[in-house]
Design a protein around this motif. Sequence first.
Motif, PDB file in Angstrom:
ATOM      1  N   SER A   1      32.161 -19.360 -40.453  1.00 47.22           N
ATOM      2  CA  SER A   1      33.344 -20.002 -39.772  1.00 47.22           C
ATOM      3  C   SER A   1      34.375 -19.051 -39.283  1.00 47.22           C
ATOM      4  CB  SER A   1      34.003 -20.947 -40.860  1.00 47.22           C
ATOM      5  OG  SER A   1      34.832 -19.887 -41.993  1.00 47.22           O
ATOM      6  N   TYR A   2      34.127 -17.551 -39.473  1.00 49.55           N
ATOM      7  CA  TYR A   2      35.059 -16.680 -39.043  1.00 49.55           C
ATOM      8  C   TYR A   2      34.540 -16.086 -37.710  1.00 49.55           C
ATOM      9  CZ  TYR A   2      38.275 -17.200 -42.940  1.00 49.55           C
ATOM     10  OH  TYR A   2      39.163 -17.946 -43.868  1.00 49.55           O
ATOM     11  N   ALA A   3      33.469 -16.406 -37.439  1.00 46.46           N
ATOM     12  CA  ALA A   3      32.798 -16.139 -36.122  1.00 46.46           C
ATOM     13  C   ALA A   3      33.993 -16.476 -34.976  1.00 46.46           C
ATOM     14  CB  ALA A   3      31.600 -16.479 -35.746  1.00 46.46           C
ATOM     15  N   PRO A   4      33.865 -15.414 -33.876  1.00 46.79           N
ATOM     16  CA  PRO A   4      34.935 -15.790 -32.796  1.00 46.79           C
ATOM     17  C   PRO A   4      34.580 -17.159 -32.149  1.00 46.79           C
ATOM     18  CG  PRO A   4      33.907 -13.460 -32.558  1.00 46.79           C
ATOM     19  CD  PRO A   4      33.027 -14.432 -33.643  1.00 46.79           C
ATOM     20  N   ASN A   5      33.408 -17.752 -32.112  1.00 42.17           N
ATOM     21  CA  ASN A   5      33.301 -19.098 -31.333  1.00 42.17           C
ATOM     22  C   ASN A   5      33.728 -20.045 -32.162  1.00 42.17           C
ATOM     23  OD1 ASN A   5      31.218 -18.040 -32.904  1.00 42.17           O
ATOM     24  ND2 ASN A   5      29.612 -18.867 -31.648  1.00 42.17           N
ATOM     25  N   PHE A   6      33.916 -20.058 -33.721  1.00 45.46           N
ATOM     26  CA  PHE A   6      34.338 -21.376 -34.441  1.00 45.46           C
ATOM     27  C   PHE A   6      35.607 -20.968 -34.934  1.00 45.46           C
ATOM     28  CE2 PHE A   6      29.694 -20.866 -34.817  1.00 45.46           C
ATOM     29  CZ  PHE A   6      29.198 -22.002 -34.094  1.00 45.46           C
ATOM     30  N   ILE A   7      36.275 -19.900 -34.888  1.00 48.73           N
ATOM     31  CA  ILE A   7      37.435 -19.686 -35.771  1.00 48.73           C
ATOM     32  C   ILE A   7      38.622 -20.519 -35.462  1.00 48.73           C
ATOM     33  CG2 ILE A   7      38.484 -17.727 -34.140  1.00 48.73           C
ATOM     34  CD1 ILE A   7      38.827 -16.296 -37.070  1.00 48.73           C
ATOM     35  N   ASN A   8      38.926 -20.936 -34.137  1.00 47.89           N
ATOM     36  CA  ASN A   8      40.265 -21.556 -33.723  1.00 47.89           C
ATOM     37  C   ASN A   8      40.219 -23.052 -33.931  1.00 47.89           C
ATOM     38  OD1 ASN A   8      41.759 -19.329 -33.236  1.00 47.89           O
ATOM     39  ND2 ASN A   8      40.705 -19.011 -31.452  1.00 47.89           N
ATOM     40  N   TYR A   9      39.017 -23.910 -34.476  1.00 44.70           N
ATOM     41  CA  TYR A   9      39.055 -25.124 -34.597  1.00 44.70           C
ATOM     42  C   TYR A   9      39.878 -25.839 -35.787  1.00 44.70           C
ATOM     43  CZ  TYR A   9      35.305 -25.234 -31.181  1.00 44.70           C
ATOM     44  OH  TYR A   9      34.522 -25.130 -30.093  1.00 44.70           O
ATOM     45  N   SER A  10      40.484 -26.790 -35.690  1.00 48.81           N
ATOM     46  CA  SER A  10      41.380 -27.407 -36.418  1.00 48.81           C
ATOM     47  C   SER A  10      40.578 -28.110 -37.668  1.00 48.81           C
ATOM     48  CB  SER A  10      42.352 -28.391 -35.834  1.00 48.81           C
ATOM     49  OG  SER A  10      41.867 -29.501 -35.296  1.00 48.81           O
ATOM     50  N   TYR A  11      39.120 -28.595 -37.363  1.00 47.99           N
ATOM     51  CA  TYR A  11      38.634 -29.028 -38.288  1.00 47.99           C
ATOM     52  C   TYR A  11      37.398 -28.165 -38.853  1.00 47.99           C
ATOM     53  CZ  TYR A  11      36.278 -29.778 -33.844  1.00 47.99           C
ATOM     54  OH  TYR A  11      36.002 -29.491 -32.596  1.00 47.99           O
ATOM     55  N   LYS A  12      37.851 -26.712 -39.146  1.00 47.48           N
ATOM     56  CA  LYS A  12      36.744 -25.721 -39.487  1.00 47.48           C
ATOM     57  C   LYS A  12      36.498 -26.067 -40.793  1.00 47.48           C
ATOM     58  CE  LYS A  12      38.511 -21.398 -40.491  1.00 47.48           C
ATOM     59  NZ  LYS A  12      38.705 -19.991 -40.149  1.00 47.48           N
ATOM     60  N   GLU A  13      37.205 -26.667 -41.768  1.00 47.64           N
ATOM     61  CA  GLU A  13      36.975 -26.988 -43.221  1.00 47.64           C
ATOM     62  C   GLU A  13      35.688 -28.025 -43.323  1.00 47.64           C
ATOM     63  OE1 GLU A  13      40.487 -27.756 -43.843  1.00 47.64           O
ATOM     64  OE2 GLU A  13      41.253 -25.712 -44.174  1.00 47.64           O
ATOM     65  N   ASP A  14      35.706 -28.974 -42.486  1.00 45.92           N
ATOM     66  CA  ASP A  14      34.773 -30.039 -42.039  1.00 45.92           C
ATOM     67  C   ASP A  14      33.493 -29.318 -41.666  1.00 45.92           C
ATOM     68  OD1 ASP A  14      36.591 -31.903 -42.724  1.00 45.92           O
ATOM     69  OD2 ASP A  14      37.222 -32.287 -40.755  1.00 45.92           O
ATOM     70  N   MET A  15      33.510 -28.500 -40.745  1.00 46.46           N
ATOM     71  CA  MET A  15      32.494 -27.716 -40.263  1.00 46.46           C
ATOM     72  C   MET A  15      31.660 -26.917 -41.325  1.00 46.46           C
ATOM     73  SD  MET A  15      33.527 -26.434 -36.448  1.00 46.46           S
ATOM     74  CE  MET A  15      33.875 -24.942 -36.964  1.00 46.46           C
ATOM     75  N   VAL A  16      32.720 -26.319 -42.282  1.00 51.40           N
ATOM     76  CA  VAL A  16      32.028 -25.491 -43.611  1.00 51.40           C
ATOM     77  C   VAL A  16      31.296 -26.605 -44.436  1.00 51.40           C
ATOM     78  CG1 VAL A  16      32.552 -24.281 -45.472  1.00 51.40           C
ATOM     79  CG2 VAL A  16      33.484 -23.435 -43.138  1.00 51.40           C
ATOM     80  N   GLY A  17      32.033 -27.649 -44.639  1.00 52.20           N
ATOM     81  CA  GLY A  17      31.591 -28.449 -45.731  1.00 52.20           C
ATOM     82  C   GLY A  17      30.102 -29.235 -44.922  1.00 52.20           C
ATOM     83  N   ASP A  18      30.161 -29.512 -43.871  1.00 47.93           N
ATOM     84  CA  ASP A  18      28.684 -30.023 -43.215  1.00 47.93           C
ATOM     85  C   ASP A  18      27.811 -28.932 -43.443  1.00 47.93           C
ATOM     86  OD1 ASP A  18      30.085 -32.214 -42.462  1.00 47.93           O
ATOM     87  OD2 ASP A  18      30.067 -31.735 -40.398  1.00 47.93           O
ATOM     88  N   ALA A  19      27.849 -27.839 -43.031  1.00 53.34           N
ATOM     89  CA  ALA A  19      27.104 -26.714 -43.440  1.00 53.34           C
ATOM     90  C   ALA A  19      26.531 -26.543 -44.564  1.00 53.34           C
ATOM     91  CB  ALA A  19      27.507 -25.397 -42.762  1.00 53.34           C
ATOM     92  N   ILE A  20      27.447 -26.640 -45.497  1.00 56.76           N
ATOM     93  CA  ILE A  20      27.050 -26.347 -47.094  1.00 56.76           C
ATOM     94  C   ILE A  20      26.180 -27.517 -47.489  1.00 56.76           C
ATOM     95  CG2 ILE A  20      28.062 -26.591 -49.416  1.00 56.76           C
ATOM     96  CD1 ILE A  20      30.286 -24.985 -48.433  1.00 56.76           C
ATOM     97  N   VAL A  21      26.425 -28.859 -47.135  1.00 55.33           N
ATOM     98  CA  VAL A  21      25.687 -29.917 -47.232  1.00 55.33           C
ATOM     99  C   VAL A  21      24.238 -29.650 -46.659  1.00 55.33           C
ATOM    100  CG1 VAL A  21      25.288 -32.415 -47.013  1.00 55.33           C
ATOM    101  CG2 VAL A  21      27.655 -31.406 -47.571  1.00 55.33           C
ATOM    102  N   LYS A  22      24.156 -29.311 -45.385  1.00 60.53           N
ATOM    103  CA  LYS A  22      22.883 -29.288 -44.766  1.00 60.53           C
ATOM    104  C   LYS A  22      22.082 -28.078 -45.312  1.00 60.53           C
ATOM    105  CE  LYS A  22      23.023 -32.040 -41.415  1.00 60.53           C
ATOM    106  NZ  LYS A  22      22.117 -33.094 -41.315  1.00 60.53           N
ATOM    107  N   MET A  23      22.790 -26.985 -45.617  1.00 58.31           N
ATOM    108  CA  MET A  23      21.948 -25.736 -46.267  1.00 58.31           C
ATOM    109  C   MET A  23      21.488 -26.180 -47.838  1.00 58.31           C
ATOM    110  SD  MET A  23      24.012 -22.477 -45.258  1.00 58.31           S
ATOM    111  CE  MET A  23      25.513 -22.825 -45.646  1.00 58.31           C
ATOM    112  N   LEU A  24      22.225 -26.908 -48.581  1.00 61.37           N
ATOM    113  CA  LEU A  24      21.927 -27.380 -49.938  1.00 61.37           C
ATOM    114  C   LEU A  24      20.813 -28.511 -49.738  1.00 61.37           C
ATOM    115  CD1 LEU A  24      25.292 -27.834 -51.852  1.00 61.37           C
ATOM    116  CD2 LEU A  24      23.609 -26.050 -52.243  1.00 61.37           C
ATOM    117  N   SER A  25      20.698 -29.261 -48.852  1.00 62.41           N
ATOM    118  CA  SER A  25      19.665 -30.262 -48.479  1.00 62.41           C
ATOM    119  C   SER A  25      18.073 -29.574 -48.139  1.00 62.41           C
ATOM    120  CB  SER A  25      19.931 -31.099 -47.531  1.00 62.41           C
ATOM    121  OG  SER A  25      18.867 -32.064 -46.980  1.00 62.41           O
TER     122      SER A  25
END
Length: 149
Positions: free
Chosen positions: A51-75
């Motif tokens: 989420s701290y990569a330059p292409n993702f850092i400035n999104y206001s919904y970054k926490e949602d992106m992290v949450g989605d990623a965690i769910v997908k990886m756990l799946s």
Amino acid sequence: MSTKKSKKAKGEYYVNGKEFAEAIRQYYAQEDSDIPEQLAIYIKKIADGLSYAPNFINYSYKEDMVGDAIVKMLSALRSKRFDLENGSNPFSYFTTIAFHAFINRIKREKKQREVISEYQEAVYQDLMNTEVGEAHRRASNNTDTSDTE
């Protein structure tokens, strides 16, 4: 001094590939489906670090992106999609899953923003075509002409 900061920041999200692979191996070997705490920490570090990569850092919904990623990886972990025997890097595999989860969230947010924008435009057009809109236009035209006289 800046070297210490960069080392600390790097260490905060650093995942050792060999330890990560061993944690996955132990998880696959156990009989219950509970994910060990250390493995969950590795997954969270991967998502947070990406989420701290330059292409993702400035999104206001970054926490949602992290949450989605965690769910997908756990799946992917629960369904045992990663093949430990092929010798590939588990860090790379799960980072790719997180990356695609981020991209999918961005696409969903963009689509939602477009729908809202289209709705707002339609409501504005409807409002301007009603009597209220006509009255507002007449009032603003009257004030514009009275200022010029």
